[in-house]
Enzyme design. Structure first.
Site, PDB file in Angstrom:
ATOM      1  N   HIS A   1       0.838  -1.207   0.000  1.00  0.00           N
ATOM      2  CA  HIS A   1       0.000   0.000   0.000  1.00  0.00           C
ATOM      3  C   HIS A   1       0.868   1.249   0.000  1.00  0.00           C
ATOM      4  O   HIS A   1       0.645   2.177  -0.795  1.00  0.00           O
ATOM      5  CB  HIS A   1      -0.908  -0.031   1.235  1.00  0.00           C
ATOM      6  CG  HIS A   1      -1.717   1.216   1.455  1.00  0.00           C
ATOM      7  ND1 HIS A   1      -3.060   1.295   1.180  1.00  0.00           N
ATOM      8  CD2 HIS A   1      -1.371   2.439   1.951  1.00  0.00           C
ATOM      9  CE1 HIS A   1      -3.514   2.501   1.472  1.00  0.00           C
ATOM     10  NE2 HIS A   1      -2.503   3.222   1.953  1.00  0.00           N
TER      11      HIS A   1
ATOM     12  N   HIS B   1     -10.127   8.132   3.344  1.00  0.00           N
ATOM     13  CA  HIS B   1     -10.161   6.777   3.890  1.00  0.00           C
ATOM     14  C   HIS B   1     -11.595   6.282   4.078  1.00  0.00           C
ATOM     15  O   HIS B   1     -11.867   5.095   3.927  1.00  0.00           O
ATOM     16  CB  HIS B   1      -9.418   6.713   5.232  1.00  0.00           C
ATOM     17  CG  HIS B   1      -7.938   6.904   5.116  1.00  0.00           C
ATOM     18  ND1 HIS B   1      -7.330   8.120   5.344  1.00  0.00           N
ATOM     19  CD2 HIS B   1      -6.948   6.046   4.806  1.00  0.00           C
ATOM     20  CE1 HIS B   1      -6.026   7.994   5.186  1.00  0.00           C
ATOM     21  NE2 HIS B   1      -5.761   6.759   4.851  1.00  0.00           N
TER      22      HIS B   1
ATOM     23  N   TYR C   1      -4.897  14.510  -3.583  1.00  0.00           N
ATOM     24  CA  TYR C   1      -5.203  13.780  -2.350  1.00  0.00           C
ATOM     25  C   TYR C   1      -6.262  14.532  -1.548  1.00  0.00           C
ATOM     26  O   TYR C   1      -6.006  15.060  -0.462  1.00  0.00           O
ATOM     27  CB  TYR C   1      -3.933  13.595  -1.523  1.00  0.00           C
ATOM     28  CG  TYR C   1      -4.061  12.527  -0.467  1.00  0.00           C
ATOM     29  CD1 TYR C   1      -4.055  11.189  -0.820  1.00  0.00           C
ATOM     30  CD2 TYR C   1      -4.185  12.853   0.875  1.00  0.00           C
ATOM     31  CE1 TYR C   1      -4.161  10.203   0.139  1.00  0.00           C
ATOM     32  CE2 TYR C   1      -4.296  11.870   1.844  1.00  0.00           C
ATOM     33  CZ  TYR C   1      -4.286  10.555   1.468  1.00  0.00           C
ATOM     34  OH  TYR C   1      -4.392   9.568   2.421  1.00  0.00           O
TER      35      TYR C   1
ATOM     36  N   HIS D   1       1.715   4.325  -2.996  1.00  0.00           N
ATOM     37  CA  HIS D   1       1.587   5.786  -2.940  1.00  0.00           C
ATOM     38  C   HIS D   1       2.752   6.443  -3.682  1.00  0.00           C
ATOM     39  O   HIS D   1       2.579   7.483  -4.328  1.00  0.00           O
ATOM     40  CB  HIS D   1       1.552   6.267  -1.492  1.00  0.00           C
ATOM     41  CG  HIS D   1       0.195   6.194  -0.866  1.00  0.00           C
ATOM     42  ND1 HIS D   1      -0.904   6.808  -1.411  1.00  0.00           N
ATOM     43  CD2 HIS D   1      -0.244   5.597   0.279  1.00  0.00           C
ATOM     44  CE1 HIS D   1      -1.969   6.581  -0.650  1.00  0.00           C
ATOM     45  NE2 HIS D   1      -1.591   5.853   0.378  1.00  0.00           N
TER      46      HIS D   1
END
Length: 423
Positions: free
Chosen positions: A219, A333, A234, A223
């Site tokens: 993960h 998230h 973002y 990025h």
């Protein structure tokens, strides 16, 4: 090229733990939240908007991106209780050998990558990064298990990208992969920032062990890949897609290491980070968002984990938890679970390994450019879920013509409430 800072533990998870009955967890969660907020304030990158994209493109300058991690604040705020889940016994999952990521493959390919692991010795001062050197490319094992875990797992991720997507390191130019372990005191998160990774230790037996979670390392490295091969911002829906992309490629690495096809996979991200003292099976469930862990106090919506599994649920979260969404850069998230489920549904319906069709479609959608003078990414910087869905359906038809692949992807998006335009 601007740096980007994204953490694996989302703000909402940290928020959840701040309300739990365990004083040690509460203290840890609160300190991690405060630490993350301090970083955000220092970087002047915290978006003031809601679920709209107002952040500065991270390619525009050299200002680091938002301080967001893999563990959500909302989980850290209210998870409580105890109880051991059988899934949590798979602590050595990240070390599994699999085709393409075997020990033999690692040794054979070692000379093609450049890894360095440092020790921050529990300092959280970025001025001291990367810390004291512990292991560099070609060195033998170190006495610190965390150093060796990061060193080995980073290579597995690099091999994954090289073998399946023809990418040499995150920039496709053999960029050095720098990792710093033991970052801060009682910090329970992992970050990609300043073109390197940072790992806190968490609390043994409760939440942490990020260095041995292959999907977490996948993960975070992703990025970096997104930073070099996409312009996506973002914040808001584009930020949720940014998190989604990291989850997608992190889970693919794990599934390959486990030699598990999409239909047999558990689709749990960060399952080894939850240890017996916390009720939960992972940081996120990509196939069934909102089912990864148990809340002691439900504050946002019905259920335990607050990630929605359908686009129609976004409005309720924006209404009931506007501060949490705002702190999470417009819900990066919170809402990543929606595209996560679309990917998982696509992969399971295709059958076989997730990288074979769904992974290729998503990779092409994220990285493809079109036009000239200069070419532009097919995915715009402020990409919405609907725009991203449209491109994945287009790419599915291009890569797998006359196979019905585009309809599989279209149906998956429709199933999560994202309507795809006619092509």
């Amino acid at each position: 090229m601007a740096s980007h800072m994204c953490c694996v533990v989302p703000p909402y998870l940290l928020d959840a733990l701040c309300e739990c009955s365990d004083p040690e967890l509460r203290e840890m969660a609160a300190s991690t939240l405060a630490f993350g907020q301090t970083i955000q304030d220092e970087r002047h990158e915290f978006s003031q908007g809601g679920f709209t994209d107002t952040a500065t493109d991270h390619h525009d300058d050299d200002t680091p991106g938002p301080a967001q991690g893999i563990v959500p604040d909302y989980l850290l705020e209210s998870i409580g209780g105890s109880g051991e889940d059988p899934e949590l016994q798979k602590a050595d999952r990240a070390a599994a050998d699999a085709e393409g990521l075997s020990e033999a493959g690692m040794v054979a390919s070692q000379s093609g990558f450049f890894r360095e692991v440092y020790d921050m010795e529990h300092s959280a001062a970025d001025t001291q990064l990367p810390g004291k050197p512990r292991r560099a490319e070609g060195d033998g094992p170190h006495s610190d298990p965390a150093v060796n875990e990061v060193y080995d797992n980073a290579l597995k991720v690099l091999l994954f990208y090289q073998k399946y997507f023809n990418l040499t390191s995150v920039d496709n130019n053999n960029m050095k992969i720098v990792s710093s372990v033991h970052y801060g005191s009682r910090v329970t998160n992992a970050w990609w920032h300043h073109n390197q990774m940072k790992y806190g230790d968490g609390i043994p037996g409760k939440l942490g062990h990020y260095t041995n979670a292959l999907d977490v390392i996948g993960h975070e490295i992703t990025h970096g890949v997104t930073q070099f091969h996409s312009q996506i911002k973002y914040n808001g829906e584009s930020g949720a897609l940014n998190e989604h992309i990291s989850d997608v490629f992190g889970i693919m690495v794990k599934q390959i290491a486990d030699n598990t096809t999409a239909d047999k996979a558990d689709w749990l991200l960060g399952e080894t980070c939850f240890m017996p003292d916390i009720k939960g099976v992972g940081l996120r469930n990509m196939l069934h968002p909102g089912t990864a862990w148990t809340r002691a106090k439900v504050t946002v919506m019905e259920g335990d984990d607050v990630q929605p599994d359908h686009y129609s649920k976004i409005a309720g979260i924006l209404k009931n938890d506007p501060d949490g969404v705002k702190r999470d850069h417009g819900g990066v998230h919170y809402f990543s679970g929606i595209p996560n489920r679309a990917f998982a549904l696509s992969a399971t319906r295709f059958g076989g390994f997730s990288y074979e069709k769904a992974g290729k479609i998503w990779w092409t959608a994220v990285t493809a450019k079109e036009g000239s003078n200069p070419p532009t990414y097919r995915i715009p910087s402020t990409c919405t879920f609907a725009q991203f869905a449209d491109v994945t359906v287009e790419v599915a038809k291009e890569l797998f013509p006359n196979s019905g692949a585009d309809q599989v992807v279209r149906t998956a998006w429709n199933d999560v409430g994202v309507q795809v335009k006619a092509h």
